[in-house]
Design a protein around this motif. Structure first.
Motif, PDB file in Angstrom:
ATOM      1  N   THR A  57       0.984  -1.234   0.160  1.00 52.52           N
ATOM      2  CA  THR A  57       0.420  -0.050  -0.428  1.00 52.52           C
ATOM      3  C   THR A  57       1.168   1.180  -0.099  1.00 52.52           C
ATOM      4  OG1 THR A  57      -1.272  -1.565   1.324  1.00 52.52           O
ATOM      5  CG2 THR A  57      -1.770   1.336   1.210  1.00 52.52           C
ATOM      6  N   VAL A  95      -7.929   8.173  -7.991  1.00 54.62           N
ATOM      7  CA  VAL A  95      -9.224   7.555  -7.201  1.00 54.62           C
ATOM      8  C   VAL A  95      -8.381   5.963  -6.424  1.00 54.62           C
ATOM      9  CG1 VAL A  95     -11.000   5.107  -7.863  1.00 54.62           C
ATOM     10  CG2 VAL A  95     -10.983   8.005  -8.850  1.00 54.62           C
ATOM     11  N   GLY A  96      -7.305   5.974  -7.766  1.00 52.22           N
ATOM     12  CA  GLY A  96      -6.713   3.768  -7.063  1.00 52.22           C
ATOM     13  C   GLY A  96      -5.906   4.277  -6.087  1.00 52.22           C
ATOM     14  N   GLY A  99      -8.659   5.080  -2.999  1.00 46.71           N
ATOM     15  CA  GLY A  99      -9.272   3.152  -2.636  1.00 46.71           C
ATOM     16  C   GLY A  99      -8.158   1.921  -1.154  1.00 46.71           C
ATOM     17  N   LEU A 100      -6.706   2.956  -2.074  1.00 48.84           N
ATOM     18  CA  LEU A 100      -6.217   2.297  -1.012  1.00 48.84           C
ATOM     19  C   LEU A 100      -5.602   2.870   0.519  1.00 48.84           C
ATOM     20  CD1 LEU A 100      -2.883   1.368  -3.325  1.00 48.84           C
ATOM     21  CD2 LEU A 100      -4.414  -0.146  -2.119  1.00 48.84           C
ATOM     22  N   LYS A 101      -5.990   3.731   0.134  1.00 49.98           N
ATOM     23  CA  LYS A 101      -6.840   4.511   1.775  1.00 49.98           C
ATOM     24  C   LYS A 101      -7.767   4.043   2.367  1.00 49.98           C
ATOM     25  CE  LYS A 101      -5.937   7.723   5.010  1.00 49.98           C
ATOM     26  NZ  LYS A 101      -6.706   7.393   6.684  1.00 49.98           N
ATOM     27  N   LEU A 102      -8.524   4.521   1.659  1.00 52.28           N
ATOM     28  CA  LEU A 102     -10.152   3.724   2.718  1.00 52.28           C
ATOM     29  C   LEU A 102      -9.489   2.137   2.803  1.00 52.28           C
ATOM     30  CD1 LEU A 102     -12.679   5.612   0.066  1.00 52.28           C
ATOM     31  CD2 LEU A 102     -11.410   6.042   2.585  1.00 52.28           C
ATOM     32  N   VAL A 103      -9.190   1.753   2.676  1.00 53.48           N
ATOM     33  CA  VAL A 103      -9.854  -0.098   2.700  1.00 53.48           C
ATOM     34  C   VAL A 103      -8.034  -0.112   3.395  1.00 53.48           C
ATOM     35  CG1 VAL A 103     -10.580  -0.428   0.658  1.00 53.48           C
ATOM     36  CG2 VAL A 103      -8.047  -1.063   0.641  1.00 53.48           C
TER      37      VAL A 103
END
Length: 106
Positions: A57, A95-96, A99-103
């Motif tokens: 990540t 967006v990627g 998205g990685l931050k969110l998950v």
């Protein structure tokens, strides 16, 4: 805090990429020095961030921030093309990253 350090590391990555443009094959002293300083700072901060964040990540976000920022610098300061296709592709990278931050577990 690791996320802040990681974003700062990505900003330093932008710095070394821009300096690389001006080193002219590492024949220009000050851009080469800037390249080295920014690169060491960037990798050091990435190392600090991966103490807490998952390696995959952190590395992906680091390169993504650097890539997006470098393209933006190229478009804004260096006169590189700014067509809609490039902007859409940048949006996908962003967006990627988000998205990685969110998950991420941290």
């Amino acid at each position: 805090m690791a996320w802040v350090v990681l974003v700062i590391a990505g900003l330093f990555e932008i710095g070394w990429a821009v300096c690389l443009k001006y080193t002219k094959g590492f024949t220009q002293l000050w851009p080469t020095v800037g390249f080295g300083v920014f690169m060491v700072a960037s990798v050091y901060l990435l190392g600090v961030a991966v103490k807490t964040l998952p390696l995959g990540t952190a590395y992906t976000v680091w390169t993504g921030v650097g890539a997006v920022g470098t393209v933006i610098v190229g478009m804004v300061l260096l006169g590189e093309p700014t067509d809609i296709r490039r902007l859409v592709c940048l949006g996908l990278i962003i967006v990627g990253i988000v998205g990685l931050k969110l998950v991420s577990p941290h």
